[in-house]
Design an enzyme around this catalytic site. Structure first.
Site, PDB file in Angstrom:
ATOM      1  N   ASP A   2       0.816  -1.047   0.010  1.00  0.00           N
ATOM      2  CA  ASP A   2      -0.043  -0.031  -0.158  1.00  0.00           C
ATOM      3  C   ASP A   2       0.905   1.348   0.062  1.00  0.00           C
ATOM      4  OD1 ASP A   2      -2.073   1.450  -0.061  1.00  0.00           O
ATOM      5  OD2 ASP A   2      -2.429   1.348   2.233  1.00  0.00           O
TER       6      ASP A   2
ATOM      7  N   ASN B 182     -10.272  -2.553  -6.198  1.00  0.00           N
ATOM      8  CA  ASN B 182      -9.487  -1.860  -6.969  1.00  0.00           C
ATOM      9  C   ASN B 182      -9.966  -1.504  -8.372  1.00  0.00           C
ATOM     10  OD1 ASN B 182      -6.203  -3.069  -5.747  1.00  0.00           O
ATOM     11  ND2 ASN B 182      -7.524  -1.480  -5.009  1.00  0.00           N
TER      12      ASN B 182
END
Length: 246
Positions: A26, A74
């Site tokens: 991340d 996503n």
């Protein structure tokens, strides 16, 4: 063969390593923003770091490594960003098939790969098939993966077996669920590392992480290095894992 690297601040000599490590990659977008670059540049930097970290984990003796590469959520990102990620995935898989024939890492994809283009699906299948007989670290790449989606898939699979008379409701146990998820046959993750300073699971390995140790690090993924990996491993080694006992 060990990687050549500079002397590290954190030494992992003489510590007990976790068998299975999960990493939530991340912070690529924030890394790029801090440098005035497009988000795609952050993903490129993150992909380069991904290669370094998986090689390091293999070299030091981690047996299972699960990397959160692309979640079911996503797809909601801007189309140009999703396209850039798909291009990076394709490059990595082509590289794996071309250059890593003598590698020891066994590649496995977890998630619903049917969501990807046909050419990307073929590369994923070929890469997994080509590494199936290797005896080194198992690398789980979580692609189009979501923990809740995985549990729904498992529930449907179990329900179908009950419907067909292959399984009795009374015989359903925790092992039944574990045997119907993507990581069936693998140990649950001992350690999950979350760079970027966020304090959430992000739908990652929800079933498998019931007793995982978490190490949160305030460092964006492209900057995450071997020293950071060692720090997380040392922190894990300090933990007293009781699994609900005393």
């Amino acid at each position: 063969m060990a990687l050549f690297r500079k002397k590290q601040e954190y030494s992992i000599d003489n510590i007990i390593l976790p068998e299975h490590v999960g990493i939530i990659m991340d912070g690529n977008g924030r890394w790029a923003k801090k440098r005035g670059l497009p988000r795609s540049a952050g993903h490129s930097a993150g992909a380069k770091n991904f290669r370094k970290i998986i090689r390091y984990c293999s070299d030091i003796g981690i047996k299972y490594l699960t990397m959160y590469a692309f979640s079911t959520e996503n797809w909601k990102r801007p189309q140009d960003e999703v396209d850039a990620l798909m291009k990076l995935f394709k490059q990595y898989l082509e590289e794996a098939l071309r250059d890593f024939q003598d590698d020891v890492i066994k590649l496995k994809f977890i998630g619903d790969i049917n969501g990807f283009s046909e050419d990307l699906q073929k590369l994923m299948i070929d890469a997994e098939e080509g590494s199936k007989d290797r005896d080194g670290m198992v690398l789980n790449l979580a692609m189009n993966y979501g923990g809740r989606d995985e549990l729904v898939m498992a529930a449907k699979s179990i329900a179908e077996k009950v419907k067909n008379g292959e399984l009795s409701v009374d015989d359903i146990t925790e092992d039944t669920i574990s045997n119907n998820i993507y990581t069936a046959g693998q140990p649950d993750p001992d350690l999950i590392i979350r760079p970027s300073g966020e304090y959430r699971t992000s739908n990652f390995l929800l079933w498998q992480s019931a007793y995982s140790e978490y190490v949160i690090m305030d460092k964006l993924w492209p900057d995450f290095n071997f020293d950071d990996m060692n720090y997380a491993l040392i922190e894990y080694a300090k933990r007293n894992r009781r699994f609900g006992g005393v």
